[in-house]
Design an enzyme around this catalytic site. Structure first.
Site, short mmCIF file in Angstrom:
data_model
loop_
_atom_site.label_atom_id
_atom_site.label_comp_id
_atom_site.label_asym_id
_atom_site.label_seq_id
_atom_site.Cartn_x
_atom_site.Cartn_y
_atom_site.Cartn_z
CD GLN A 1 41.97 -10.36 -78.60
OE1 GLN A 1 41.31 -10.43 -77.56
NE2 GLN A 1 41.46 -10.66 -79.77
CG ASP B 1 50.44 -17.84 -81.46
OD1 ASP B 1 49.21 -18.05 -81.50
OD2 ASP B 1 51.02 -17.06 -82.24
CB CYS C 1 62.20 -11.93 -61.82
SG CYS C 1 62.56 -11.93 -60.04
CB THR D 1 39.27 -11.89 -81.87
OG1 THR D 1 38.97 -11.73 -80.49
CG2 THR D 1 38.83 -10.66 -82.64
CB SER D 2 35.21 -15.11 -79.64
OG SER D 2 35.87 -14.73 -78.42
CG HIS E 1 46.15 -10.46 -74.08
ND1 HIS E 1 45.10 -11.02 -74.76
CD2 HIS E 1 45.67 -9.33 -73.51
CE1 HIS E 1 44.02 -10.26 -74.57
NE2 HIS E 1 44.34 -9.23 -73.83
C1 BV8 Z 1 41.36 -5.78 -67.90
C2 BV8 Z 1 46.43 -14.34 -71.97
C3 BV8 Z 1 41.31 -3.71 -66.78
C4 BV8 Z 1 46.25 -15.58 -71.22
C5 BV8 Z 1 44.21 -13.48 -72.12
C6 BV8 Z 1 32.71 -8.10 -67.58
C7 BV8 Z 1 32.51 -7.32 -68.69
C8 BV8 Z 1 33.58 -6.79 -69.40
C9 BV8 Z 1 34.88 -7.07 -69.02
C10 BV8 Z 1 35.07 -7.86 -67.94
C11 BV8 Z 1 34.01 -8.38 -67.21
N1 BV8 Z 1 34.54 -9.12 -66.20
C12 BV8 Z 1 35.88 -9.09 -66.27
C13 BV8 Z 1 36.22 -8.33 -67.32
C14 BV8 Z 1 37.56 -8.00 -67.76
C15 BV8 Z 1 38.19 -9.19 -68.43
C16 BV8 Z 1 37.28 -9.81 -69.47
O1 BV8 Z 1 37.12 -9.27 -70.55
N2 BV8 Z 1 36.71 -10.96 -69.14
C17 BV8 Z 1 35.83 -11.64 -70.07
C18 BV8 Z 1 35.96 -13.15 -69.89
C19 BV8 Z 1 34.41 -11.14 -69.82
N3 BV8 Z 1 39.37 -8.67 -69.08
C20 BV8 Z 1 40.50 -8.56 -68.39
O2 BV8 Z 1 40.65 -8.97 -67.25
C21 BV8 Z 1 41.63 -7.84 -69.11
N4 BV8 Z 1 42.13 -6.81 -68.25
O3 BV8 Z 1 40.21 -5.65 -68.24
O4 BV8 Z 1 42.03 -4.88 -67.11
C22 BV8 Z 1 41.81 -2.58 -67.58
C23 BV8 Z 1 41.85 -2.68 -68.99
C24 BV8 Z 1 42.33 -1.61 -69.72
C25 BV8 Z 1 42.74 -0.47 -69.08
C26 BV8 Z 1 42.71 -0.39 -67.68
C27 BV8 Z 1 42.23 -1.44 -66.94
C28 BV8 Z 1 42.77 -8.79 -69.40
C29 BV8 Z 1 42.31 -9.77 -70.46
C30 BV8 Z 1 43.51 -10.60 -70.91
C31 BV8 Z 1 43.36 -11.99 -70.40
N5 BV8 Z 1 44.38 -12.82 -71.01
N6 BV8 Z 1 45.21 -14.13 -72.69
C32 BV8 Z 1 46.58 -16.75 -72.12
O5 BV8 Z 1 46.46 -16.64 -73.34
O6 BV8 Z 1 46.94 -17.79 -71.54
S1 BV8 Z 1 42.72 -13.43 -72.91
C33 BV8 Z 1 42.63 -14.83 -73.85
O7 BV8 Z 1 41.31 -14.95 -74.22
C34 BV8 Z 1 43.38 -14.71 -75.15
O8 BV8 Z 1 44.58 -14.08 -75.05
C35 BV8 Z 1 42.45 -13.95 -76.02
O9 BV8 Z 1 42.65 -12.60 -75.94
C36 BV8 Z 1 41.15 -14.29 -75.40
C37 BV8 Z 1 40.49 -15.24 -76.30
O10 BV8 Z 1 39.97 -14.46 -77.26
P1 BV8 Z 1 40.11 -14.87 -78.78
O11 BV8 Z 1 41.50 -14.61 -79.22
O12 BV8 Z 1 39.01 -14.16 -79.43
O13 BV8 Z 1 39.92 -16.45 -78.85
P2 BV8 Z 1 38.54 -17.23 -78.80
O14 BV8 Z 1 38.85 -18.67 -78.70
O15 BV8 Z 1 37.64 -16.59 -77.80
O16 BV8 Z 1 37.89 -16.94 -80.24
C38 BV8 Z 1 38.50 -17.44 -81.40
C39 BV8 Z 1 37.63 -16.99 -82.56
O17 BV8 Z 1 38.24 -17.43 -83.76
C40 BV8 Z 1 36.23 -17.60 -82.53
O18 BV8 Z 1 35.27 -16.59 -82.79
C41 BV8 Z 1 36.24 -18.63 -83.67
O19 BV8 Z 1 34.99 -18.70 -84.34
C42 BV8 Z 1 37.27 -18.04 -84.59
N7 BV8 Z 1 37.99 -19.02 -85.39
C43 BV8 Z 1 38.37 -20.27 -85.01
N8 BV8 Z 1 39.05 -20.85 -86.02
C44 BV8 Z 1 39.11 -19.94 -87.04
C45 BV8 Z 1 38.43 -18.78 -86.63
N9 BV8 Z 1 38.31 -17.69 -87.42
C46 BV8 Z 1 38.86 -17.76 -88.65
N10 BV8 Z 1 39.54 -18.84 -89.10
C47 BV8 Z 1 39.66 -19.94 -88.34
N11 BV8 Z 1 40.32 -21.02 -88.81
#
Ligand code: BV8
Length: 266
Positions: A93, A96, A122, A214-215, A114
Protein backbone atom coordinates in the site's frame (compact mmCIF):
# COMPACT_ATOMS: atom_id res chain seq x y z
CA UNK A 1 7.32 -19.49 14.46
CA UNK A 2 7.75 -22.35 11.99
CA UNK A 3 4.81 -22.76 9.63
CA UNK A 4 4.43 -24.43 6.27
CA UNK A 5 5.85 -25.41 3.89
CA UNK A 6 3.73 -23.25 1.60
CA UNK A 7 3.50 -23.15 -2.16
CA UNK A 8 2.14 -19.67 -2.82
CA UNK A 9 2.90 -16.89 -0.35
CA UNK A 10 1.33 -13.43 -0.63
CA UNK A 11 2.53 -10.53 1.52
CA UNK A 12 0.81 -7.18 2.06
CA UNK A 13 2.72 -4.26 3.55
CA UNK A 14 1.56 -0.93 4.92
CA UNK A 15 3.12 2.20 6.37
CA UNK A 16 4.28 0.33 9.50
CA UNK A 17 7.04 -1.50 7.58
CA UNK A 18 8.61 1.88 6.71
CA UNK A 19 8.08 3.51 10.12
CA UNK A 20 11.51 2.43 11.46
CA UNK A 21 13.09 3.92 8.36
CA UNK A 22 11.80 7.26 9.55
CA UNK A 23 8.79 7.59 7.24
CA UNK A 24 5.65 8.83 9.01
CA UNK A 25 2.73 6.47 9.09
CA UNK A 26 -0.75 7.88 8.58
CA UNK A 27 -2.55 7.15 11.78
CA UNK A 28 0.21 6.96 14.38
CA UNK A 29 0.88 10.67 13.98
CA UNK A 30 -2.31 12.66 13.84
CA UNK A 31 -2.00 13.78 10.26
CA UNK A 32 1.07 14.50 8.26
CA UNK A 33 2.88 17.76 7.53
CA UNK A 34 0.15 20.33 6.97
CA UNK A 35 -1.88 18.76 9.78
CA UNK A 36 -4.46 17.72 7.24
CA UNK A 37 -6.22 14.35 7.46
CA UNK A 38 -5.13 12.12 4.56
CA UNK A 39 -8.67 12.01 3.31
CA UNK A 40 -8.69 15.84 3.09
CA UNK A 41 -5.43 16.05 1.15
CA UNK A 42 -5.18 12.76 -0.77
CA UNK A 43 -8.33 13.09 -2.89
CA UNK A 44 -9.02 14.32 -6.47
CA UNK A 45 -11.28 17.00 -4.97
CA UNK A 46 -8.42 18.25 -2.80
CA UNK A 47 -6.17 18.54 -5.86
CA UNK A 48 -8.83 20.46 -7.74
CA UNK A 49 -9.46 22.70 -4.72
CA UNK A 50 -5.84 23.46 -3.87
CA UNK A 51 -3.24 21.80 -6.14
CA UNK A 52 -0.47 23.78 -4.50
CA UNK A 53 -1.30 22.39 -1.03
CA UNK A 54 -1.33 18.87 -2.46
CA UNK A 55 2.01 19.43 -4.21
CA UNK A 56 3.45 20.81 -0.97
CA UNK A 57 2.18 17.70 0.85
CA UNK A 58 3.75 15.33 -1.67
CA UNK A 59 6.95 17.36 -1.87
CA UNK A 60 7.42 16.90 1.88
CA UNK A 61 6.83 13.17 1.53
CA UNK A 62 9.27 12.93 -1.40
CA UNK A 63 11.96 14.69 0.64
CA UNK A 64 11.33 12.41 3.63
CA UNK A 65 11.34 9.23 1.51
CA UNK A 66 14.54 10.28 -0.30
CA UNK A 67 16.26 10.68 3.09
CA UNK A 68 15.05 7.27 4.37
CA UNK A 69 16.64 3.87 3.83
CA UNK A 70 15.18 0.36 3.72
CA UNK A 71 15.25 -1.39 7.12
CA UNK A 72 15.77 -5.02 8.19
CA UNK A 73 12.14 -5.84 7.47
CA UNK A 74 12.41 -4.78 3.81
CA UNK A 75 15.69 -6.68 3.51
CA UNK A 76 14.31 -9.85 5.14
CA UNK A 77 11.51 -10.08 2.54
CA UNK A 78 14.02 -9.87 -0.33
CA UNK A 79 16.28 -12.48 1.29
CA UNK A 80 13.31 -14.79 1.73
CA UNK A 81 12.29 -14.31 -1.91
CA UNK A 82 15.72 -15.59 -2.97
CA UNK A 83 15.15 -18.99 -1.35
CA UNK A 84 14.32 -21.46 -4.15
CA UNK A 85 11.24 -23.65 -4.37
CA UNK A 86 8.44 -21.28 -3.42
CA UNK A 87 6.35 -18.63 -5.11
CA UNK A 88 6.17 -15.33 -3.24
CA UNK A 89 4.31 -12.15 -4.19
CA UNK A 90 4.47 -8.71 -2.56
CA UNK A 91 1.61 -6.21 -2.56
CA UNK A 92 2.29 -2.84 -0.98
CA UNK A 93 0.00 0.00 0.00
CA UNK A 94 3.06 2.20 0.47
CA UNK A 95 4.03 4.81 -2.07
CA UNK A 96 7.63 5.17 -0.83
CA UNK A 97 10.27 3.30 -2.84
CA UNK A 98 11.90 1.41 0.05
CA UNK A 99 10.86 -2.05 -1.23
CA UNK A 100 12.44 -1.20 -4.62
CA UNK A 101 15.60 0.16 -3.03
CA UNK A 102 15.96 -2.95 -0.83
CA UNK A 103 15.79 -5.11 -3.96
CA UNK A 104 18.00 -3.68 -6.74
CA UNK A 105 17.98 -7.04 -8.60
CA UNK A 106 14.17 -7.24 -8.56
CA UNK A 107 13.76 -10.58 -6.78
CA UNK A 108 10.49 -9.36 -5.26
CA UNK A 109 9.00 -6.55 -7.38
CA UNK A 110 6.10 -5.07 -5.37
CA UNK A 111 2.60 -4.56 -6.76
CA UNK A 112 2.23 -0.88 -5.79
CA UNK A 113 -1.54 -0.76 -5.45
CA UNK A 114 -1.55 2.91 -4.39
CA UNK A 115 0.99 4.14 -6.92
CA UNK A 116 4.39 5.72 -6.38
CA UNK A 117 5.63 8.87 -4.70
CA UNK A 118 8.37 9.22 -7.33
CA UNK A 119 6.09 9.30 -10.33
CA UNK A 120 3.81 11.99 -11.75
CA UNK A 121 1.07 11.76 -14.37
CA UNK A 122 -0.07 14.23 -17.02
CA UNK A 123 -3.71 15.08 -16.35
CA UNK A 124 -4.37 15.59 -20.03
CA UNK A 125 -2.98 12.45 -21.68
CA UNK A 126 -2.08 10.25 -18.71
CA UNK A 127 1.62 9.93 -19.55
CA UNK A 128 3.53 8.80 -16.47
CA UNK A 129 6.92 10.32 -15.64
CA UNK A 130 9.60 9.28 -13.19
CA UNK A 131 9.61 12.48 -11.18
CA UNK A 132 10.91 12.61 -7.62
CA UNK A 133 11.18 16.39 -7.68
CA UNK A 134 10.10 18.20 -4.52
CA UNK A 135 8.42 21.29 -5.96
CA UNK A 136 8.33 22.89 -2.54
CA UNK A 137 10.99 22.94 0.16
CA UNK A 138 10.60 21.84 3.77
CA UNK A 139 9.26 25.25 4.75
CA UNK A 140 6.58 24.84 2.11
CA UNK A 141 8.14 27.56 -0.07
CA UNK A 142 8.58 27.06 -3.78
CA UNK A 143 11.91 25.30 -4.39
CA UNK A 144 13.96 28.23 -5.75
CA UNK A 145 15.45 27.75 -9.23
CA UNK A 146 18.82 26.06 -9.20
CA UNK A 147 18.39 24.30 -5.87
CA UNK A 148 16.04 21.56 -6.92
CA UNK A 149 15.22 19.26 -4.01
CA UNK A 150 15.31 15.75 -5.33
CA UNK A 151 17.41 12.62 -4.96
CA UNK A 152 20.81 12.53 -6.65
CA UNK A 153 19.42 10.08 -9.20
CA UNK A 154 17.47 12.97 -10.74
CA UNK A 155 19.39 15.37 -12.98
CA UNK A 156 19.05 18.35 -10.65
CA UNK A 157 19.60 21.26 -13.00
CA UNK A 158 17.91 24.38 -14.19
CA UNK A 159 16.91 22.71 -17.46
CA UNK A 160 14.82 20.34 -15.31
CA UNK A 161 12.68 23.31 -14.33
CA UNK A 162 12.41 24.41 -17.94
CA UNK A 163 11.72 20.84 -19.07
CA UNK A 164 8.75 20.73 -16.70
CA UNK A 165 7.81 24.23 -17.76
CA UNK A 166 7.23 25.33 -14.20
CA UNK A 167 4.62 28.05 -14.17
CA UNK A 168 6.17 30.48 -11.73
CA UNK A 169 2.97 32.41 -11.16
CA UNK A 170 1.12 29.63 -9.44
CA UNK A 171 4.19 27.54 -8.74
CA UNK A 172 2.69 24.48 -10.35
CA UNK A 173 4.51 21.98 -12.54
CA UNK A 174 3.17 21.45 -16.03
CA UNK A 175 3.57 18.23 -18.00
CA UNK A 176 6.27 18.40 -20.68
CA UNK A 177 3.98 16.53 -23.12
CA UNK A 178 0.79 18.62 -23.01
CA UNK A 179 1.81 21.61 -20.85
CA UNK A 180 -1.16 20.53 -18.72
CA UNK A 181 -1.46 20.09 -14.96
CA UNK A 182 0.62 17.19 -13.68
CA UNK A 183 -0.40 15.23 -10.55
CA UNK A 184 1.28 12.68 -8.30
CA UNK A 185 0.84 9.17 -9.76
CA UNK A 186 -0.85 8.11 -6.54
CA UNK A 187 -4.24 6.46 -5.88
CA UNK A 188 -6.24 8.93 -3.81
CA UNK A 189 -9.31 8.20 -1.71
CA UNK A 190 -12.25 7.53 -4.02
CA UNK A 191 -9.99 6.26 -6.82
CA UNK A 192 -9.60 2.61 -7.80
CA UNK A 193 -6.29 1.04 -6.74
CA UNK A 194 -3.96 -0.42 -9.37
CA UNK A 195 -3.51 -4.19 -10.07
CA UNK A 196 -6.81 -5.20 -8.40
CA UNK A 197 -7.55 -8.11 -10.78
CA UNK A 198 -4.11 -9.61 -10.26
CA UNK A 199 -4.32 -8.99 -6.52
CA UNK A 200 -7.69 -10.75 -6.20
CA UNK A 201 -6.32 -13.77 -8.11
CA UNK A 202 -3.29 -13.90 -5.82
CA UNK A 203 -5.45 -13.72 -2.69
CA UNK A 204 -7.71 -16.59 -3.77
CA UNK A 205 -4.75 -18.80 -4.76
CA UNK A 206 -2.49 -18.11 -1.77
CA UNK A 207 -1.86 -20.76 0.88
CA UNK A 208 -0.11 -18.25 3.14
CA UNK A 209 -1.07 -14.56 3.47
CA UNK A 210 1.04 -12.26 5.65
CA UNK A 211 -0.08 -8.71 6.50
CA UNK A 212 2.74 -6.46 7.79
CA UNK A 213 2.50 -2.98 9.30
CA UNK A 214 -0.98 -1.99 8.27
CA UNK A 215 -3.81 -0.75 10.47
CA UNK A 216 -6.51 -2.38 8.35
CA UNK A 217 -8.36 0.94 8.05
CA UNK A 218 -8.28 1.49 4.30
CA UNK A 219 -10.20 -0.57 1.77
CA UNK A 220 -9.91 -2.58 -0.40
CA UNK A 221 -6.58 -3.61 1.26
CA UNK A 222 -8.33 -3.92 4.64
CA UNK A 223 -10.44 -6.73 3.18
CA UNK A 224 -7.52 -8.86 1.95
CA UNK A 225 -7.11 -10.90 5.16
CA UNK A 226 -10.74 -12.01 4.96
CA UNK A 227 -10.54 -12.92 1.25
CA UNK A 228 -7.36 -14.95 1.80
CA UNK A 229 -8.71 -16.70 4.90
CA UNK A 230 -12.03 -17.53 3.23
CA UNK A 231 -10.11 -18.88 0.24
CA UNK A 232 -8.28 -21.35 2.48
CA UNK A 233 -5.00 -19.58 3.22
CA UNK A 234 -3.21 -19.56 6.57
CA UNK A 235 -3.19 -15.91 7.64
CA UNK A 236 -0.52 -14.10 9.67
CA UNK A 237 -0.49 -10.48 10.85
CA UNK A 238 2.73 -8.77 12.02
CA UNK A 239 1.95 -5.39 13.52
CA UNK A 240 2.81 -3.11 16.42
CA UNK A 241 -0.79 -3.24 17.61
CA UNK A 242 -3.99 -5.25 17.11
CA UNK A 243 -6.08 -4.51 14.00
CA UNK A 244 -9.87 -4.82 13.47
CA UNK A 245 -9.58 -7.94 11.29
CA UNK A 246 -8.57 -10.26 14.19
CA UNK A 247 -11.31 -12.80 13.33
CA UNK A 248 -9.53 -13.51 10.00
CA UNK A 249 -6.05 -13.84 11.52
CA UNK A 250 -4.65 -17.30 12.39
CA UNK A 251 -1.41 -16.00 13.91
CA UNK A 252 -0.97 -12.44 15.27
CA UNK A 253 2.64 -11.41 15.96
CA UNK A 254 2.78 -8.17 17.90
CA UNK A 255 5.96 -6.15 17.63
CA UNK A 256 8.22 -4.02 15.47
CA UNK A 257 8.54 -5.03 11.84
CA UNK A 258 12.34 -4.75 11.79
CA UNK A 259 12.48 -7.39 14.57
CA UNK A 260 9.51 -9.65 13.85
CA UNK A 261 9.71 -9.86 10.03
CA UNK A 262 13.28 -11.21 9.91
CA UNK A 263 12.40 -13.65 12.71
CA UNK A 264 9.31 -14.90 10.90
CA UNK A 265 10.89 -15.31 7.47
CA UNK A 266 14.32 -16.59 8.41
C1 BV8 B 1 -11.72 2.59 -3.40
C2 BV8 B 1 -2.13 6.93 -1.23
C3 BV8 B 1 -13.38 1.80 -4.86
C4 BV8 B 1 -2.16 8.31 -0.76
C5 BV8 B 1 -3.82 5.86 0.07
C6 BV8 B 1 -16.37 3.22 4.24
C7 BV8 B 1 -16.14 1.88 4.43
C8 BV8 B 1 -15.25 1.18 3.63
C9 BV8 B 1 -14.54 1.83 2.63
C10 BV8 B 1 -14.76 3.15 2.47
C11 BV8 B 1 -15.66 3.86 3.24
N1 BV8 B 1 -15.64 5.15 2.82
C12 BV8 B 1 -14.75 5.29 1.81
C13 BV8 B 1 -14.21 4.08 1.59
C14 BV8 B 1 -13.23 3.74 0.57
C15 BV8 B 1 -11.87 4.27 0.97
C16 BV8 B 1 -11.52 3.89 2.40
O1 BV8 B 1 -11.18 2.76 2.68
N2 BV8 B 1 -11.58 4.88 3.29
C17 BV8 B 1 -11.24 4.62 4.68
C18 BV8 B 1 -10.60 5.87 5.28
C19 BV8 B 1 -12.53 4.22 5.40
N3 BV8 B 1 -10.95 3.62 0.07
C20 BV8 B 1 -10.72 4.18 -1.13
O2 BV8 B 1 -11.17 5.25 -1.48
C21 BV8 B 1 -9.87 3.34 -2.07
N4 BV8 B 1 -10.56 3.23 -3.31
O3 BV8 B 1 -12.30 2.09 -2.45
O4 BV8 B 1 -12.20 2.55 -4.68
C22 BV8 B 1 -13.06 0.51 -5.51
C23 BV8 B 1 -12.10 -0.34 -4.93
C24 BV8 B 1 -11.81 -1.54 -5.55
C25 BV8 B 1 -12.46 -1.89 -6.71
C26 BV8 B 1 -13.40 -1.02 -7.28
C27 BV8 B 1 -13.71 0.17 -6.67
C28 BV8 B 1 -8.54 4.01 -2.32
C29 BV8 B 1 -7.72 3.96 -1.05
C30 BV8 B 1 -6.32 4.44 -1.36
C31 BV8 B 1 -6.11 5.79 -0.73
N5 BV8 B 1 -4.71 6.14 -0.84
N6 BV8 B 1 -2.54 6.11 -0.12
C32 BV8 B 1 -0.87 8.62 -0.05
O5 BV8 B 1 -0.22 7.71 0.47
O6 BV8 B 1 -0.55 9.82 -0.02
S1 BV8 B 1 -4.29 5.08 1.49
C33 BV8 B 1 -3.13 5.47 2.66
O7 BV8 B 1 -3.68 5.11 3.87
C34 BV8 B 1 -1.89 4.63 2.55
O8 BV8 B 1 -1.46 4.42 1.27
C35 BV8 B 1 -2.26 3.37 3.21
O9 BV8 B 1 -2.78 2.45 2.33
C36 BV8 B 1 -3.32 3.83 4.12
C37 BV8 B 1 -2.75 3.83 5.47
O10 BV8 B 1 -2.81 2.55 5.86
P1 BV8 B 1 -1.58 1.86 6.56
O11 BV8 B 1 -0.54 1.58 5.55
O12 BV8 B 1 -2.18 0.75 7.29
O13 BV8 B 1 -0.96 2.95 7.54
P2 BV8 B 1 -1.51 3.34 8.97
O14 BV8 B 1 -0.74 4.52 9.44
O15 BV8 B 1 -3.00 3.40 8.93
O16 BV8 B 1 -1.14 2.08 9.89
C38 BV8 B 1 0.20 1.77 10.15
C39 BV8 B 1 0.19 0.54 11.04
O17 BV8 B 1 1.53 0.16 11.29
C40 BV8 B 1 -0.45 0.80 12.41
O18 BV8 B 1 -1.33 -0.26 12.72
C41 BV8 B 1 0.74 0.80 13.38
O19 BV8 B 1 0.40 0.22 14.63
C42 BV8 B 1 1.71 -0.09 12.66
N7 BV8 B 1 3.11 0.21 12.94
C43 BV8 B 1 3.67 1.44 13.14
N8 BV8 B 1 4.99 1.29 13.33
C44 BV8 B 1 5.27 -0.04 13.22
C45 BV8 B 1 4.07 -0.73 12.97
N9 BV8 B 1 4.01 -2.07 12.82
C46 BV8 B 1 5.17 -2.75 12.93
N10 BV8 B 1 6.37 -2.16 13.15
C47 BV8 B 1 6.45 -0.82 13.31
N11 BV8 B 1 7.65 -0.25 13.56
Amino acid sequence: MKLGPFKKIVILTGAGISAESGINTFRDSNGLWEQHRMEDVATPEAFKRDPQLVWRFYSMRRIQAAQAHPNRAHEALVKFAKTPGQEIHLITQNVDDLHHRADPTDHLPPLCMHGSLNQSRCMNCGTIYFDDHAYFDLKGDYAPQGTILCSSSQKASVDYLHHYKLDYRDFLPLSPCCKAAIRPHIVWFGEIPFHMTKINNLLTDADLFVSIGTSGQVYPAAGFLQIAKMSGATTVCINKEEIPQSQWIDHFIQGHASVEVPKFFE
